[in-house]
Scaffold this active site. Structure first.
Site, short mmCIF file in Angstrom:
data_model
loop_
_atom_site.label_atom_id
_atom_site.label_comp_id
_atom_site.label_asym_id
_atom_site.label_seq_id
_atom_site.Cartn_x
_atom_site.Cartn_y
_atom_site.Cartn_z
N HIS A 1 -1.98 -5.55 -12.81
CA HIS A 1 -1.39 -5.20 -14.24
C HIS A 1 -2.06 -6.12 -15.18
CE1 HIS A 1 2.84 -4.50 -12.13
NE2 HIS A 1 1.96 -3.24 -12.42
N ARG B 1 3.85 0.07 13.09
CA ARG B 1 3.60 -1.33 12.46
C ARG B 1 3.58 -0.96 10.92
NH1 ARG B 1 -1.82 -3.91 10.96
NH2 ARG B 1 -1.27 -5.99 10.57
N GLU C 1 -5.18 -9.99 8.92
CA GLU C 1 -6.53 -10.32 8.53
C GLU C 1 -6.71 -11.41 7.41
OE1 GLU C 1 -8.41 -6.69 6.90
OE2 GLU C 1 -7.97 -5.67 8.76
N TYR D 1 -12.75 -1.60 12.69
CA TYR D 1 -13.31 -0.17 12.18
C TYR D 1 -14.65 0.12 12.17
CZ TYR D 1 -9.02 -0.27 9.32
OH TYR D 1 -7.52 -0.35 8.88
N HIS E 1 1.16 -9.31 4.82
CA HIS E 1 0.08 -8.32 4.31
C HIS E 1 -0.25 -8.27 3.07
CE1 HIS E 1 -1.95 -4.83 6.55
NE2 HIS E 1 -2.63 -4.79 5.40
N GLN F 1 0.79 -1.33 0.14
CA GLN F 1 0.04 -0.22 0.16
C GLN F 1 0.98 1.21 0.02
OE1 GLN F 1 -2.50 -1.80 3.27
NE2 GLN F 1 -3.91 -0.57 2.17
N ASN G 1 -7.57 -5.70 14.63
CA ASN G 1 -8.10 -4.66 13.35
C ASN G 1 -9.58 -4.43 13.62
OD1 ASN G 1 -5.49 -4.84 12.71
ND2 ASN G 1 -5.82 -5.50 10.66
N GLU H 1 -5.19 -2.04 13.99
CA GLU H 1 -5.75 -1.07 13.07
C GLU H 1 -6.94 -0.40 13.61
OE1 GLU H 1 -5.96 -2.58 9.03
OE2 GLU H 1 -4.23 -3.49 8.95
#
Ligand SMILES: *[C@@H]1O[C@H](CO)[C@@H](O)[C@H](O)[C@H]1NC(C)=O
Ligand SMILES: *[C@@H]1O[C@H](CO)[C@@H](O)[C@H](O)[C@H]1NC(C)=O
Ligand SMILES: *[C@@H]1O[C@H](CO)[C@@H](O)[C@H](O)[C@H]1NC(C)=O
Length: 491
Positions: free
Chosen positions: A58, A96, A186, A328, A141, A38, A326, A395
């Site tokens: 790609h 992290r 995750e 959210y 990741h 990322q 993590n 996260e």
């Protein structure tokens, strides 16, 4: 009608306003998080091998919003010194980040180690240590080496052995300085998005069986790395290693037995799917019976949820030194009693519909829903159910359109961190660190550069990828300095 909306809004905003006036403990580690694909860019530089994400974006640019990719991303492959400088300015004590497996092992196997890749992470880790910032390193990741995908990726149990070899090389090279390791990030989202819905690499749609096999192989890989670390490195290096699991807090949509059971089933099929094998041993009973029964009805002579034999149960059970969480948002859960079982599918196996109250979403970020109390409840649930000893919130964060004035992010972080603090101070949950997602705007997988999670802005139109503190970064810096979420804390 309008009155009702205003009332509801006040109710929800009201729930946002009770910010803790206590201080975080002295030992609490504040930090920020990123991941290799990322932010790094440099996708084919200095001997790096191709990852499945490189190939995925790609091969067909339409897989990502606006045809974007991570070829350059935040250019952290070249700008890592600036990144360490930003962390220093924030005052955080924990960073992290993840290692790119194919940057270190170009084809994923130990056949060839790419020294330039080792040097890149060596330099980053040295700079962090010099700045007094603890590295927390994620081994995986999501950027699997393409060669290993061609062997079947997470559907092939051998990948757990390749992961073990890679992990050993990481411990050998970095373990003197890295004391906090995350094995796999995750696994739920990797398996659901990559092997069930297919909107993320490798883009497989195998929702009835591949998704469960992926889960099993990732758990075996995690356990392999854990055992290698504890057998060969822990005595000397004295670090800690665990899995990072993503979860939401689940509330029954209606307060009836049906939805209460639905919320429990949702928990087991998401959080328990990975936490149960590691913290308690074996798959959750609810998953075993449900998928076993449906498989039988669908004509299988075995369960689509691949069983662990006793040796595997024991091998995975207890492979944790903390809990990496993590989180959210939260879900309301509606349970579907008479679901048409149809084709074998994780979603019909689960038979729940997770949804979010529209009042949880701000109009400028309709893709995200905020229910801060879910943070406190989820932390209590994890603490009481899995008894992990300590928890890192690895996260937690909020996406906006990227403007520098990001008051909605401040509100989100303040409310979530306040609930985390309540869990610590009021409920006795041992949360020891927090790495907000994310240090800076970055490549948000299939969403490309449209969802900006950074507390620091990155100008993706400039070849310099110029970094600029958003208002939330200044706010966070103050929280880190004062250990306090409001203007003045009590003690
Ligand atoms: C997992 O390990 C714990 C602690 O040793 C033990 O109590 C539990 O029975 C094990 N679980 C299974 C399913 O074997
Ligand atoms: C699964 O089947 C067994 C035996 O047929 C039955 O006793 C049990 O209630 C079923 N469980 C679920 C969750 O459907
Ligand atoms: C990029 O950085 C260089 C060196 O600091 C500077 O000279 C140049 O003006 C910058 N370019 C842009 C587009 O910001």
């Amino acid at each position: 009608m309008r009155k009702l909306i205003v009332l509801l809004l006040c109710f929800y905003l009201g729930a946002f306003e009770e910010i803790s006036t206590k201080k975080f403990p002295e030992s609490f580690l504040f930090g920020a998080a990123t991941a290799a694909y990322q932010i790094e860019g440099g996708w084919n530089e200095d001997g790096k091998g191709e990852s499945m994400w490189d190939r995925f974006v790609h091969d067909d640019p339409s897989r990502v919003k606006d045809g974007q990719n991570g070829d350059i991303a935040c250019d952290s492959y070249h700008k890592w010194q600036e990144d360490v400088e930003l962390l220093t300015q924030l005052g955080v004590k924990l960073y992290r980040f993840s290692l790119s497996w194919p940057r270190i092992l170009p084809d994923g196997t130990p056949r060839k180690v790419n020294q330039a890749g080792i040097n890149y992470y060596r330099n980053l880790i040295n700079a962090l240590k010099q700045a007094g910032i603890e590295p927390m390193v994620t081994l995986y990741h999501w950027d699997l080496p393409q060669h290993l995908l061609e062997l079947g990726g997470w559907l092939n149990s051998d990948i757990a052995n390749y992961f073990g070899d890679y992990a050993r090389i990481a411990f050998e090279n970095f373990g003197d300085d890295v004391k906090l390791w995350a094995t796999v990030n995750e696994p739920k989202t990797t398996c659901l998005s990559g092997y069930a819905y297919g909107e993320m690499a490798p883009g497989f749609t195998l929702p009835g069986d591949g998704v469960y096999k992926c889960a099993k192989v990732q758990l075996l890989a995690h356990a392999k790395a854990y055992h290698i670390y504890h057998a060969e490195f822990a005595t000397k290096q004295k670090g800690r290693i665990s899995l990072v699991i993503d979860a939401s807090y689940n509330l029954p949509a209606l307060n009836n037995d049906r939805d209460i059971f639905g919320a429990q089933r949702e928990d087991e099929f998401t959080l328990g799917w990975f936490a149960h094998p590691v913290y308690l041993g074996d798959w959750p009973e609810l998953m075993k019976t449900r998928i076993g029964n449906l498989s039988k009805q669908q004509g299988y002579s075995f369960s689509r949820l691949p069983e662990f034999n006793q040796e595997e149960i024991n091998y995975i059970n207890g492979t944790f030194d903390f809990f990496g969480l993590n989180t959210y948002t939260s879900n309301l859960i509606t349970y579907i009693v008479d679901i048409d079982i149809g084709d074998p599918n994780y979603f019909t196996d689960k038979s729940t519909i997770p949804w979010q109250d529209s009042n949880w979403a701000p109009s400028n970020a309709p893709w995200l829903y905020s229910y801060p109390l879910g943070m406190r409840k989820l932390l209590n649930h994890v603490w009481n159910t899995y008894k992990p000893g300590s928890i890192y919130v690895t996260e937690n964060g909020w996406a906006t359109d990227g403007s520098l004035e990001d008051s909605s992010r401040i509100s989100y972080l303040q409310n979530y961190m306040s609930n985390m603090l309540d869990a610590i101070t009021e409920d006795g949950v041992n949360v020891v660190g927090y790495t907000t997602w994310s240090l800076m705007d970055n490549f948000e997988w299939a969403q490309g550069y449209t969802q900006k999670f950074g507390i620091i802005h990155v100008d993706f139109d400039s070849p310099n990828r110029t970094r600029t503190f958003k208002t939330s970064a200044y706010w966070y810096k103050n929280v880190v300095a004062t250990r306090c979420l409001v203007e003045e804390c009590l003690d």
